[in-house]
Design a protein around this motif. Structure first.
Motif, mmCIF file in Angstrom:
data_model
loop_
_atom_site.group_PDB
_atom_site.id
_atom_site.type_symbol
_atom_site.label_atom_id
_atom_site.label_comp_id
_atom_site.label_asym_id
_atom_site.label_seq_id
_atom_site.Cartn_x
_atom_site.Cartn_y
_atom_site.Cartn_z
ATOM 1 N N LYS A 56 0.357 -6.269 -7.754
ATOM 2 C CA LYS A 56 -0.058 -6.189 -6.358
ATOM 3 C C LYS A 56 -0.505 -4.767 -6.093
ATOM 4 O O LYS A 56 0.274 -3.825 -6.222
ATOM 5 N N MET A 57 -1.768 -4.592 -5.718
ATOM 6 C CA MET A 57 -2.292 -3.263 -5.426
ATOM 7 C C MET A 57 -2.579 -3.153 -3.940
ATOM 8 O O MET A 57 -3.200 -4.043 -3.342
ATOM 9 N N ILE A 58 -2.129 -2.052 -3.331
ATOM 10 C CA ILE A 58 -2.286 -1.829 -1.899
ATOM 11 C C ILE A 58 -3.214 -0.635 -1.686
ATOM 12 O O ILE A 58 -2.986 0.446 -2.236
ATOM 13 N N ILE A 59 -4.259 -0.840 -0.890
ATOM 14 C CA ILE A 59 -5.256 0.198 -0.648
ATOM 15 C C ILE A 59 -5.383 0.412 0.853
ATOM 16 O O ILE A 59 -5.643 -0.533 1.609
ATOM 17 N N GLY A 60 -5.209 1.638 1.296
ATOM 18 C CA GLY A 60 -5.365 1.956 2.710
ATOM 19 C C GLY A 60 -6.813 2.241 3.055
ATOM 20 O O GLY A 60 -7.536 2.872 2.281
ATOM 21 N N ALA A 61 -7.248 1.772 4.217
ATOM 22 C CA ALA A 61 -8.618 2.004 4.663
ATOM 23 C C ALA A 61 -8.619 2.545 6.085
ATOM 24 O O ALA A 61 -9.471 2.216 6.900
ATOM 25 N N GLY A 62 -7.625 3.370 6.438
ATOM 26 C CA GLY A 62 -7.556 3.969 7.762
ATOM 27 C C GLY A 62 -8.585 5.070 7.916
ATOM 28 O O GLY A 62 -9.166 5.558 6.931
ATOM 29 N N SER A 63 -8.835 5.480 9.143
ATOM 30 C CA SER A 63 -9.820 6.535 9.390
ATOM 31 C C SER A 63 -9.365 7.882 8.849
ATOM 32 O O SER A 63 -10.173 8.727 8.500
ATOM 33 N N SER A 64 -8.043 8.050 8.715
ATOM 34 C CA SER A 64 -7.494 9.267 8.120
ATOM 35 C C SER A 64 -6.068 8.974 7.695
ATOM 36 O O SER A 64 -5.482 7.956 8.053
ATOM 37 N N GLU A 65 -5.473 9.897 6.924
ATOM 38 C CA GLU A 65 -4.128 9.667 6.423
ATOM 39 C C GLU A 65 -3.096 9.580 7.534
ATOM 40 O O GLU A 65 -2.074 8.917 7.400
ATOM 41 N N ASP A 66 -3.329 10.278 8.634
ATOM 42 C CA ASP A 66 -2.363 10.262 9.726
ATOM 43 C C ASP A 66 -2.819 9.394 10.894
ATOM 44 O O ASP A 66 -2.336 9.534 12.016
ATOM 45 N N SER A 67 -3.767 8.497 10.630
ATOM 46 C CA SER A 67 -4.266 7.629 11.687
ATOM 47 C C SER A 67 -3.177 6.675 12.149
ATOM 48 O O SER A 67 -2.403 6.152 11.352
ATOM 49 N N ALA A 68 -3.113 6.428 13.453
ATOM 50 C CA ALA A 68 -2.088 5.548 14.003
ATOM 51 C C ALA A 68 -2.440 4.075 13.813
ATOM 52 O O ALA A 68 -1.600 3.207 13.999
ATOM 53 N N SER A 69 -3.677 3.778 13.481
ATOM 54 C CA SER A 69 -4.096 2.404 13.240
ATOM 55 C C SER A 69 -5.146 2.410 12.137
ATOM 56 O O SER A 69 -5.796 3.424 11.885
ATOM 57 N N GLY A 70 -5.295 1.303 11.484
ATOM 58 C CA GLY A 70 -6.249 1.237 10.381
ATOM 59 C C GLY A 70 -6.134 -0.083 9.644
ATOM 60 O O GLY A 70 -5.556 -1.048 10.155
ATOM 61 N N LEU A 71 -6.636 -0.126 8.441
ATOM 62 C CA LEU A 71 -6.651 -1.344 7.641
ATOM 63 C C LEU A 71 -5.936 -1.122 6.321
ATOM 64 O O LEU A 71 -5.985 -0.027 5.751
ATOM 65 N N VAL A 72 -5.319 -2.176 5.838
ATOM 66 C CA VAL A 72 -4.650 -2.147 4.536
ATOM 67 C C VAL A 72 -5.130 -3.363 3.752
ATOM 68 O O VAL A 72 -4.998 -4.505 4.218
ATOM 69 N N LEU A 73 -5.696 -3.117 2.571
ATOM 70 C CA LEU A 73 -6.196 -4.182 1.712
ATOM 71 C C LEU A 73 -5.206 -4.394 0.568
ATOM 72 O O LEU A 73 -4.815 -3.436 -0.110
ATOM 73 N N ILE A 74 -4.784 -5.632 0.363
ATOM 74 C CA ILE A 74 -3.815 -5.951 -0.683
ATOM 75 C C ILE A 74 -4.457 -6.908 -1.682
ATOM 76 O O ILE A 74 -4.913 -7.990 -1.311
ATOM 77 N N LEU A 75 -4.499 -6.488 -2.950
ATOM 78 C CA LEU A 75 -5.056 -7.313 -4.026
ATOM 79 C C LEU A 75 -3.926 -7.719 -4.962
ATOM 80 O O LEU A 75 -3.150 -6.881 -5.405
ATOM 81 N N THR A 76 -3.852 -8.996 -5.280
ATOM 82 C CA THR A 76 -2.843 -9.491 -6.213
ATOM 83 C C THR A 76 -3.537 -10.263 -7.314
ATOM 84 O O THR A 76 -4.236 -11.249 -7.059
ATOM 85 N N MET A 77 -3.335 -9.800 -8.558
ATOM 86 C CA MET A 77 -3.946 -10.450 -9.728
ATOM 87 C C MET A 77 -3.034 -11.556 -10.217
ATOM 88 O O MET A 77 -1.854 -11.331 -10.504
ATOM 89 N N HIS A 78 -3.577 -12.773 -10.325
ATOM 90 C CA HIS A 78 -2.820 -13.908 -10.812
ATOM 91 C C HIS A 78 -3.397 -14.413 -12.132
ATOM 92 O O HIS A 78 -4.605 -14.267 -12.377
ATOM 93 N N SER A 79 -2.556 -14.996 -12.943
ATOM 94 C CA SER A 79 -3.051 -15.709 -14.109
ATOM 95 C C SER A 79 -3.752 -16.960 -13.621
ATOM 96 O O SER A 79 -3.360 -17.569 -12.631
ATOM 97 N N VAL A 80 -4.825 -17.366 -14.325
ATOM 98 C CA VAL A 80 -5.564 -18.555 -13.924
ATOM 99 C C VAL A 80 -4.658 -19.772 -13.970
ATOM 100 O O VAL A 80 -4.817 -20.740 -13.233
ATOM 101 N N GLU A 81 -3.639 -19.731 -14.842
ATOM 102 C CA GLU A 81 -2.714 -20.870 -14.968
ATOM 103 C C GLU A 81 -1.748 -20.953 -13.794
ATOM 104 O O GLU A 81 -1.098 -21.969 -13.596
ATOM 105 N N ASP A 82 -1.648 -19.873 -12.957
ATOM 106 C CA ASP A 82 -0.693 -19.861 -11.849
ATOM 107 C C ASP A 82 -1.275 -20.560 -10.610
ATOM 108 O O ASP A 82 -1.245 -20.042 -9.526
ATOM 109 N N ARG A 83 -1.823 -21.728 -10.793
ATOM 110 C CA ARG A 83 -2.466 -22.422 -9.668
ATOM 111 C C ARG A 83 -1.474 -23.324 -8.981
ATOM 112 O O ARG A 83 -0.579 -23.842 -9.590
#
Length: 238
Positions: A211-238
Motif C-alpha cells: 500500500k503506497m500513500i502519496i500526498g497531493a496537498g498544496s504544501s506540506e503544512d496545508s490544512a486540506s489537500g488530497l491523499v492518493l492510496i495505491l494498493t498492488m494486488h496479485s491478479v489471483e486475489d480477485r
C-alpha cells in the motif's frame, strides 16, 4: 592392382565422407505465429542468428514468419521468440483518493490506515473522493475517473533489472513500475468550458500487496489537500 580389402576400405571412407557432407546441409523448417510482437521487430532479433544455410520468409500482415536453418539454429531462434513474444502479464491496482480536511469528522477508514495517515499528514479528518480498481496488461496506458471531479492515468510495466545496473542501486526486480502517474482535477470554468488542472505527476514502484500513500496537498503544512492510496494486488486475489 588394388586388393579387395583396400577397395572395401576406400568405399567405406567415400560413403562416410558423403554422409558427413549431407549432414552439414540438413535443415529444419519451423513456422512461428507471433501474438505480441510485430514480425519486423522479431526479424531484427533473429536475422543475425541465421547461419549461411538459413533463410526466413516473413508474412507481416498475419504475424507469421518461417525459418529454415540447421536444427541448432532453429532451436536457438525458438528460445529467442519464446522470450520476445511472451505474454506481457497482468496487474491489478486498487486506487483510493481521500480529501484531507481541517476538521475532525466521522471516518470509515481502517484504524491502522487512519493512524498511518495521522503520522504522515496534518489533516484532522478524511473524506473519500473516489475509488476504483485498475486491471489490465503491462505496457498499456490507462485512465479512469475518481469520483466526479478527478481523473487518474498511468502506464504499468513489469520491472526487470538489467545486468548493467551499477552496484548499490536499489533492486526493483519483481515490482510493478507505475509510470507517468498523473492526477487531474476536472472542472468547468465560468464560461462553461472544460478545465483540467494537473495536481500530481510521478512514477512509483509497487510490490505485491504493498500500500503506497502519496500526498497531493498544496504544501506540506496545508490544512486540506488530497491523499492518493495505491494498493498492488496479485491478479489471483480477485
Amino acid at each position: 592392382m588394388m586388393n579387395r580389402r583396400a577397395l572395401a576400405i576406400m568405399l567405406v571412407l567415400t560413403v562416410a565422407a558423403a554422409l558427413g557432407a549431407m549432414g552439414q546441409s540438413v535443415t529444419t523448417v519451423r513456422v512461428f505465429n507471433l501474438k505480441n510482437t510485430p514480425v519486423k521487430e522479431a526479424f531484427a532479433v533473429i536475422e543475425p542468428v541465421l547461419s549461411d544455410q538459413g533463410s526466413v520468409t516473413i508474412q507481416p500482415s498475419i504475424g507469421r514468419f518461417t525459418i529454415q536453418d540447421t536444427p541448432a539454429v532453429v532451436a536457438k531462434i525458438t528460445n529467442l521468440i519464446d522470450e520476445l513474444d511472451r505474454v506481457p502479464g497482468e496487474y491489478r491496482i486498487e486506487v483510493e483518493l481521500l480529501e484531507g480536511l481541517d476538521v475532525v469528522g466521522s471516518s470509515d477508514l481502517p484504524p491502522e490506515l487512519h493512524r498511518r495517515l495521522h503520522r504522515m499528514f496534518p489533516f484532522k479528518g478524511y473524506r473519500r473522493a473516489g475509488q476504483t480498481v485498475f486491471q489490465g496488461e503491462f505496457g498499456q496506458a490507462t485512465a479512469a475517473s475518481l469520483g466526479q471531479s478527478y481523473r487518474l492515468s498511468f502506464l504499468a510495466e513489469s520491472s526487470n533489472v538489467p545486468e548493467s545496473t551499477p552496484w548499490g542501486v536499489a533492486d526493483v526486480a519483481g515490482r510493478t513500475q507505475v509510470k507517468w502517474l498523473r492526477l487531474d482535477r476536472m472542472s468547468t470554468d465560468a464560461k462553461g468550458a472544460d478545465r483540467v488542472d494537473e495536481l500530481l505527476r510521478t512514477t512509483v514502484f509497487l510490490s505485491p500487496r504493498q500500500k503506497m500513500i502519496i500526498g497531493a496537498g498544496s504544501s506540506e503544512d496545508s490544512a486540506s489537500g488530497l491523499v492518493l492510496i495505491l494498493t498492488m494486488h496479485s491478479v489471483e486475489d480477485r
